[in-house]
Design a protein around this motif. Structure first.
Motif, PDB file in Angstrom:
ATOM      1  N   PRO A  33      71.959  66.901  29.894  1.00  0.00           N
ATOM      2  CA  PRO A  33      70.737  66.627  30.670  1.00  0.00           C
ATOM      3  C   PRO A  33      70.759  67.376  32.004  1.00  0.00           C
ATOM      4  O   PRO A  33      70.909  66.783  33.082  1.00  0.00           O
ATOM      5  N   LYS A 158      69.913  63.023  27.425  1.00  0.00           N
ATOM      6  CA  LYS A 158      68.772  63.859  27.060  1.00  0.00           C
ATOM      7  C   LYS A 158      68.317  63.490  25.656  1.00  0.00           C
ATOM      8  O   LYS A 158      69.114  63.497  24.719  1.00  0.00           O
ATOM      9  N   THR A 191      65.899  61.987  29.930  1.00  0.00           N
ATOM     10  CA  THR A 191      64.801  62.948  29.925  1.00  0.00           C
ATOM     11  C   THR A 191      64.310  63.101  28.496  1.00  0.00           C
ATOM     12  O   THR A 191      65.081  62.976  27.534  1.00  0.00           O
TER      13      THR A 191
END
Length: 233
Positions: A33, A158, A191
């Protein structure tokens, strides 16, 4: 109404305390990430313990965080590679502490934290330097080493897509450590490249349920020099 979508990475990371243990997803460069790591650098927390499979590549991502001098310790399974010069320099100069953990043990110690397991016996590393000072026991004619969970104040991961409740799905190998890290931290920030409506994600395909996620931030895919887009790792 439950809405875990943060307006920005800086907003999602504004309360990271000094001395925190931070888990960072990724396996090599897959699923790292990077945008959250950059946000952590901007946020300024110091004296951090970082948990990751690796210890940074080149001068970007995790290596850039190490280069700030704000990381006290790294817990990982594969710290050295051809471009790990930032880690090498810090470790050899005594500025960075390393706890080396076999990869399977690393994943299981994180999973144990999320599952509420107090400790477990594992045969990996018995008879090596990595077992020095740890309790050992013979079980069923085989020698085992006692290992403890790894807990964290924060997990940075992520994912590919998520909804406002924080439910997440991943893209291929980018899944790696993200799901177990989300369960083992007091706060998880993820994210995503897509934010979808509630119900759009197939419940059977959701890997990380929203109960383990505090904030999600949408990021764009990174454009390449050729003018295209790099696929999400």
């Amino acid at each position: 109404m439950i809405d875990k979508i943060a307006a920005s990475i800086d907003e999602a990371l504004q309360d990271v305390p000094d001395g925190a243990t931070v888990m960072i997803g990724g396996f090599g460069t897959a699923g790292i990430p990077n945008e959250l790591i950059e946000g952590l650098i901007r946020q300024g927390a110091r004296d951090l313990t970082i948990v990751n499979n690796n210890a940074g590549n080149g001068d970007h991502g995790l290596a850039a965080l190490l280069k700030t001098g704000r990381v006290r310790k790294v817990i990982c399974s594969f710290p050295r590679q051809v471009d790990s010069h930032v880690f090498d320099e810090l470790y050899r100069s005594g500025k960075l502490e390393l706890e080396l953990v076999p990869q399977g043990n690393l994943a299981e110690r994180i999973r144990a934290a999320g599952a509420g397991i107090g400790a477990f016996f594992c045969p990996t590393a018995f008879g090596t330097e990595l077992a020095k000072g740890k309790e050992t026991r013979e079980i069923g004619g085989r020698q085992y080493v006692l290992e403890y969970p790894i807990h964290a104040e924060l997990a940075l991961i992520k994912a590919e897509a998520g909804d406002r409740w924080g439910n997440l799905v991943y893209r291929m190998s980018a899944r790696n450590f993200g799901p177990v890290m989300a369960t083992a931290a007091k706060k998880t920030v993820a994210t995503v490249h897509r934010i979808v409506e509630l119900g759009e994600l197939d419940p059977e395909a959701i890997v990380t349920p929203g109960i383990f996620v505090n904030k999600i931030v949408k990021i764009e895919r990174v454009a390449t020099k050729a003018g295209g887009f790099r696929k999400a790792a």
